[in-house]
Motif scaffolding. Sequence first.
Motif, mmCIF file in Angstrom:
data_model
loop_
_atom_site.group_PDB
_atom_site.id
_atom_site.type_symbol
_atom_site.label_atom_id
_atom_site.label_comp_id
_atom_site.label_asym_id
_atom_site.label_seq_id
_atom_site.Cartn_x
_atom_site.Cartn_y
_atom_site.Cartn_z
ATOM 1 N N VAL A 50 46.029 32.863 -13.743
ATOM 2 C CA VAL A 50 46.620 32.785 -12.404
ATOM 3 C C VAL A 50 47.526 31.377 -12.320
ATOM 4 O O VAL A 50 47.005 30.474 -12.782
ATOM 5 C CB VAL A 50 45.043 32.057 -11.538
ATOM 6 C CG1 VAL A 50 45.398 31.830 -10.169
ATOM 7 C CG2 VAL A 50 44.061 33.252 -11.532
ATOM 8 N N GLU A 51 48.476 31.522 -11.628
ATOM 9 C CA GLU A 51 49.444 30.429 -11.561
ATOM 10 C C GLU A 51 49.361 29.734 -10.124
ATOM 11 O O GLU A 51 49.498 30.478 -9.083
ATOM 12 C CB GLU A 51 50.947 31.088 -11.760
ATOM 13 C CG GLU A 51 51.966 29.635 -12.062
ATOM 14 C CD GLU A 51 53.333 29.983 -12.468
ATOM 15 O OE1 GLU A 51 54.222 29.164 -12.294
ATOM 16 O OE2 GLU A 51 53.367 31.157 -12.870
ATOM 17 N N VAL A 87 47.186 28.495 -14.735
ATOM 18 C CA VAL A 87 48.534 27.711 -14.972
ATOM 19 C C VAL A 87 48.979 26.934 -13.922
ATOM 20 O O VAL A 87 49.115 27.630 -12.639
ATOM 21 C CB VAL A 87 49.657 29.019 -15.353
ATOM 22 C CG1 VAL A 87 51.196 28.136 -15.359
ATOM 23 C CG2 VAL A 87 49.391 30.002 -16.311
ATOM 24 N N PHE A 88 49.071 25.627 -14.118
ATOM 25 C CA PHE A 88 48.943 24.669 -12.563
ATOM 26 C C PHE A 88 49.930 23.793 -12.811
ATOM 27 O O PHE A 88 50.520 23.297 -13.808
ATOM 28 C CB PHE A 88 47.471 23.868 -12.909
ATOM 29 C CG PHE A 88 47.136 23.030 -11.725
ATOM 30 C CD1 PHE A 88 47.141 23.564 -10.461
ATOM 31 C CD2 PHE A 88 47.462 21.793 -11.683
ATOM 32 C CE1 PHE A 88 46.750 22.712 -9.311
ATOM 33 C CE2 PHE A 88 46.984 20.896 -10.523
ATOM 34 C CZ PHE A 88 46.953 21.586 -9.442
ATOM 35 N N LYS A 90 40.072 26.301 -3.279
ATOM 36 C CA LYS A 90 39.539 26.941 -4.229
ATOM 37 C C LYS A 90 40.494 28.217 -4.545
ATOM 38 O O LYS A 90 40.800 28.824 -3.445
ATOM 39 C CB LYS A 90 38.194 27.689 -3.886
ATOM 40 C CG LYS A 90 36.929 26.361 -3.780
ATOM 41 C CD LYS A 90 35.625 27.059 -3.359
ATOM 42 C CE LYS A 90 34.576 25.913 -3.345
ATOM 43 N NZ LYS A 90 33.162 26.670 -2.920
ATOM 44 N N ILE A 91 40.756 28.494 -5.727
ATOM 45 C CA ILE A 91 41.829 29.489 -5.930
ATOM 46 C C ILE A 91 41.240 30.695 -6.720
ATOM 47 O O ILE A 91 40.484 30.452 -7.717
ATOM 48 C CB ILE A 91 43.042 28.946 -6.988
ATOM 49 C CG1 ILE A 91 43.674 27.922 -5.724
ATOM 50 C CG2 ILE A 91 43.835 29.747 -7.194
ATOM 51 C CD1 ILE A 91 44.929 27.313 -6.537
ATOM 52 N N SER A 92 41.532 31.877 -6.216
ATOM 53 C CA SER A 92 41.509 32.908 -7.250
ATOM 54 C C SER A 92 42.740 33.965 -6.996
ATOM 55 O O SER A 92 43.506 33.554 -6.461
ATOM 56 C CB SER A 92 40.097 33.830 -6.872
ATOM 57 O OG SER A 92 39.911 34.972 -7.769
ATOM 58 N N VAL A 146 41.603 21.142 -6.848
ATOM 59 C CA VAL A 146 41.690 22.340 -7.064
ATOM 60 C C VAL A 146 40.710 23.075 -8.083
ATOM 61 O O VAL A 146 40.462 22.609 -9.187
ATOM 62 C CB VAL A 146 42.977 22.985 -7.723
ATOM 63 C CG1 VAL A 146 43.179 24.385 -8.003
ATOM 64 C CG2 VAL A 146 44.069 22.204 -6.579
ATOM 65 N N VAL A 147 39.759 23.994 -7.749
ATOM 66 C CA VAL A 147 38.980 24.669 -8.453
ATOM 67 C C VAL A 147 39.282 26.224 -8.620
ATOM 68 O O VAL A 147 39.510 26.878 -7.556
ATOM 69 C CB VAL A 147 37.558 24.771 -7.903
ATOM 70 C CG1 VAL A 147 36.648 25.332 -8.870
ATOM 71 C CG2 VAL A 147 37.000 23.266 -7.818
ATOM 72 N N CYS A 148 39.336 26.761 -9.804
ATOM 73 C CA CYS A 148 39.744 28.096 -10.000
ATOM 74 C C CYS A 148 38.117 28.885 -10.212
ATOM 75 O O CYS A 148 37.621 28.568 -10.995
ATOM 76 C CB CYS A 148 40.424 28.367 -11.652
ATOM 77 S SG CYS A 148 40.974 29.959 -11.735
ATOM 78 N N ILE A 149 38.280 29.828 -9.214
ATOM 79 C CA ILE A 149 36.899 30.394 -8.814
ATOM 80 C C ILE A 149 36.852 31.605 -9.874
ATOM 81 O O ILE A 149 35.726 32.683 -9.364
ATOM 82 C CB ILE A 149 36.370 30.698 -7.649
ATOM 83 C CG1 ILE A 149 37.492 31.502 -6.792
ATOM 84 C CG2 ILE A 149 36.100 29.323 -6.756
ATOM 85 C CD1 ILE A 149 37.081 31.505 -5.408
ATOM 86 N N CYS A 150 37.723 31.815 -10.494
ATOM 87 C CA CYS A 150 37.568 33.118 -11.576
ATOM 88 C C CYS A 150 37.749 32.922 -12.858
ATOM 89 O O CYS A 150 38.068 31.502 -13.185
ATOM 90 C CB CYS A 150 38.717 34.125 -11.314
ATOM 91 S SG CYS A 150 40.455 33.488 -11.236
#
Length: 361
Positions: free
Chosen positions: A141-142, A168-169, A103-105, A159-163
Amino acid sequence: MFVAEYSHSKSYFDFEVADELPEEGILKGREGDLKFKRIKDGFAVYDSTLLTSGFIYPGSDNDVYVPHTINDIPVTELHQTIILKSRNPFTIESGNLKRVFIKISKSSLEEQIKSADNTLGTLLLYMLREQDDRNQKDSSVEAKINFCGNHQHIELCSVVCICNDTLVFHIPDTKAVEVNAHKIELRGSIPSCVEQISFSGKVYPFIESGWDMDEPNNRCFENLKNIRIIDGSLSGDICWTFCNCTSLESVHLSNGIKKVPAYAFSKCSSLRDLYIPDTVSEIGAYAFSGCTNLVSIHLPPNLKKISEGTFKNCKSLKKVYLADTIETIEDYAFSGCVNLQKPWIPTNIKYISETAFSASE
């Protein structure tokens, strides 16, 4: 909750605990903590705070380390939340990992300044970083994930973007990839080992800066011999291209695409069917040539021309649904389509080339 101190009497990679481990709990040691849970093929680790082994260069604040084994049982799964502090890549020391769930922020500049020991120094540092990243959108978010170790073990990276920022992946080195964000921009090349990609949210090509002009990175799927399935909405004005993706079985093109470029699906010999959005008004030459397993296709209603070699050597093609808007069928458009049933001739047709339906060369 079970809590135990760990030791690594064998090596830093192999943790040992004197007590018999329960199904789940927490391990604590001077290098950091981790939550563990027993799963069918080993241990899953949650939110590891372990220091890296020192084999990563250059290091990053967001690097993740998990032991290879705990009491001789392999660690096969990682669940980690990462708050990115910069656009630098982060590394996961993979060891025996098979599945990775991230999980990414991102941490805002203001948050980083507040938590820093040297506020002025941190402020200057990040002002410079922001200056370097001016070409990026502020609301992005990269994420670029590197696996340190034998990445061939990795079966899945989720991968989950939590914001709410655009993600950008960079696609990592793994067999299957799942990406969940409201908007995704793909950047860089895609590793040849990738077999399946699933997107939740609309996917757009990243705009790469070139010498002469800025260009969308919509050719990143080309020549991937192992890619089989791309699930999700690939968006943009121009269709992504997949030439020489010989294992590709299915891909979804989003409404809004206006053009399918020349050779876009050329030699996708495993592709059996494809939905072309009604918004498409132009299909380039040889776009589907060599799609030897393509059985049927429905062409969009705004198309006026079937370009040269569009379906050349599509040997399994039986049905093509042509709209009455078609005016021109160019050279070799259906050459070598030996199983094609007699097509419906559009009422507005003005020109059909003599070689449009010729036998294969």
